[in-house]
Design an enzyme around this catalytic site. Structure first.
Site, PDB file in Angstrom:
ATOM      1  N   ARG A 118     -57.645  38.929  15.938  1.00 13.54           N
ATOM      2  CA  ARG A 118     -58.692  38.571  16.907  1.00 13.54           C
ATOM      3  C   ARG A 118     -60.104  38.795  16.388  1.00 13.54           C
ATOM      4  O   ARG A 118     -61.053  38.203  16.903  1.00 13.54           O
ATOM      5  CB  ARG A 118     -58.484  39.342  18.221  1.00 13.54           C
ATOM      6  CG  ARG A 118     -57.299  38.836  19.017  1.00 13.54           C
ATOM      7  CD  ARG A 118     -57.145  39.575  20.333  1.00 13.54           C
ATOM      8  NE  ARG A 118     -55.867  39.212  20.971  1.00 13.54           N
ATOM      9  CZ  ARG A 118     -55.211  39.990  21.804  1.00 13.54           C
ATOM     10  NH1 ARG A 118     -55.690  41.191  22.110  1.00 13.54           N
ATOM     11  NH2 ARG A 118     -54.069  39.595  22.321  1.00 13.54           N
ATOM     12  N   CYS A 158     -54.875  40.060  27.339  1.00 11.63           N
ATOM     13  CA  CYS A 158     -54.521  39.659  28.700  1.00 11.63           C
ATOM     14  C   CYS A 158     -55.493  40.221  29.737  1.00 11.63           C
ATOM     15  O   CYS A 158     -55.794  39.575  30.736  1.00 11.63           O
ATOM     16  CB  CYS A 158     -53.094  40.072  29.029  1.00 11.63           C
ATOM     17  SG  CYS A 158     -52.748  41.831  28.750  1.00 11.63           S
ATOM     18  N   GLY A 188     -47.309  43.972  31.153  1.00 15.63           N
ATOM     19  CA  GLY A 188     -48.252  44.004  30.041  1.00 15.63           C
ATOM     20  C   GLY A 188     -47.818  44.967  28.953  1.00 15.63           C
ATOM     21  O   GLY A 188     -48.251  44.845  27.790  1.00 15.63           O
ATOM     22  N   HIS A 251     -52.619  41.137  36.466  1.00 17.89           N
ATOM     23  CA  HIS A 251     -53.694  42.089  36.178  1.00 17.89           C
ATOM     24  C   HIS A 251     -54.856  41.808  37.135  1.00 17.89           C
ATOM     25  O   HIS A 251     -55.338  40.667  37.227  1.00 17.89           O
ATOM     26  CB  HIS A 251     -54.195  41.935  34.738  1.00 17.89           C
ATOM     27  CG  HIS A 251     -53.243  42.459  33.697  1.00 17.89           C
ATOM     28  ND1 HIS A 251     -52.078  43.111  33.998  1.00 17.89           N
ATOM     29  CD2 HIS A 251     -53.326  42.422  32.329  1.00 17.89           C
ATOM     30  CE1 HIS A 251     -51.467  43.464  32.864  1.00 17.89           C
ATOM     31  NE2 HIS A 251     -52.200  43.051  31.852  1.00 17.89           N
ATOM     32  N   THR A 337     -48.661  37.576  31.974  1.00 19.87           N
ATOM     33  CA  THR A 337     -47.768  37.011  30.966  1.00 19.87           C
ATOM     34  C   THR A 337     -47.802  35.481  30.958  1.00 19.87           C
ATOM     35  O   THR A 337     -47.238  34.868  30.060  1.00 19.87           O
ATOM     36  CB  THR A 337     -46.306  37.487  31.125  1.00 19.87           C
ATOM     37  OG1 THR A 337     -45.744  36.938  32.305  1.00 19.87           O
ATOM     38  CG2 THR A 337     -46.231  39.004  31.148  1.00 19.87           C
TER      39      THR A 337
END
Length: 362
Positions: A118, A158, A188, A251, A337
């Site tokens: 990332r 996420c 998660g 989340h 997810t």
């Protein structure tokens, strides 16, 4: 159209299972290969993953008889059979970096759910509705790797997809300070209540590495492309606190924000309602028709009621009101997810295909 042949690397884990599930009846993609660790290699997928199948939907029939390949040992064989792979593996960062680069160097594009790449400057980290222009770094990455069609593209963490989508349309007013508290589902962590009974009636006020990601990754998503690399944005200042809560999926974020030019609440709601990105403009198969949904009810969004909105790919927002310390506060929710992991990866792959970065290998 001729379907793209797809591999799932790390197919026995929870996110890998979700990738496998999302390939069922996909209009563009066809599941060709599933790969996992050496201990699962050689087994039918049903035998390798069935005992720990964690999704609420049953295992796709077509996937059950696929013989699992070795993710690390069969790279050349896998790359020869597919047009690209999704990658969601549980390995050390250095091992993931090496694995993903090995696939890319076999001229196999990698759409990754992993965090290892990332912060690689020429690897795009893309939320299709927000920063599709970051795909422009792929030619520079290919030059570095010495590839013709191989590259790595990643999706973001996420947790940030529960609040960055809601903040993005508001950037025109100058985001100055953001405080966010995330309340993150046990999926998660790759868990269910059956595999993690300690989470029933419990809350854990720590998720390793999550607060740093939640504070830093939005700045990369909001960054700019310069000389073949992504340069992160400098503002806003973000502070985050991340908690694990006894929720299966979804989340939730409690967001507090201050602007350099304070908008009205009506302006904010209007921008959320009108916001569209590349995924909607291109009518990608997995894209929600409405990216951001605002709820006027004081008790929404709720994880159980709203995480599945538009196939789990929409983001829900509610409880917008003035704050005594910041300009405003609100609550937002995404399915971790789906939008936050495998669904976001599938949407990114669709964008890469639509933009011509992924083509048919043969």
């Amino acid at each position: 159209m001729e379907k793209f042949q797809v591999g799932v690397i790390g197919g026995t884990g929870m996110v890998g299972q979700r990738f496998v599930s999302l390939m069922e009846n996909h209009p563009w993609f066809e599941l060709k290969v599933i790969a996992a660790s050496a201990r699962s290699a050689g087994k039918r997928y049903e035998d390798a993953a069935g005992p720990r199948w964690a999704l609420e939907t049953p295992m796709p029939e077509r996937a059950k008889d696929i013989v699992v390949m070795d993710a690390a040992g069969d790279i050349e064989k896998i790359a020869a059979q597919v047009d690209f792979v999704f990658c969601a593996v549980d390995m050390k960062k250095e091992e993931i970096l090496a694995l993903e680069e090995a696939y890319a160097k076999q001229e196999c594009p990698v759409v990754s759910n992993n965090s290892a790449n990332r912060w690689t400057p020429d690897v795009p980290m893309v939320i299709p509705e927000i920063n599709p222009e970051h795909l422009q770094v792929i030619p520079a990455q290919r030059k570095r790797l010495g590839t013709r069609r191989g590259f790595i593209a990643v999706k973001s963490n996420c947790s940030i997809q529960s609040y960055v989508p809601a903040l993005t349309p508001l950037r025109q007013f100058g985001l100055e300070k953001v405080l966010v508290c995330t309340y993150q589902a046990i999926s998660g962590a790759g868990k269910t209540f059956q595999t993690w009974p300690e989470m029933v009636d419990n809350l854990i006020p720590y998720i390793g590495g999550e607060e740093e990601k939640s504070e830093q990754e939005p700045l990369r998503v909001w960054g700019r492309v310069e000389n073949g690399a992504v340069v992160p944005a400098q503002t806003p200042s973000i502070t985050a606190q991340c908690l694990r809560v006894p929720v299966s999926n979804g989340h939730t974020a409690a967001v507090f924000v201050t602007f350099t030019q304070k908008p009205t609440m009506e302006q904010m709601k209007q921008l959320w309602a009108q916001y569209r990105g590349a995924a909607q403009e291109k009518n990608l198969p997995t894209a929600p028709k409405q990216f951001l949904h605002y709820f006027e009810e004081p008790d929404r969004p709720q994880s159980r009621l709203d995480r599945g909105l538009e196939g789990g790919m929409a983001v829900s927002v509610g409880r917008l009101r003035p704050d005594t310390q910041y300009d405003y506060k609100f609550v937002s929710l995404s399915h971790n997810t789906l939008r936050g992991a495998a669904g976001g990866g599938v949407l990114l792959a669709e964008l890469l295909c639509a933009e011509g970065y992924i083509d048919h290998r043969i």
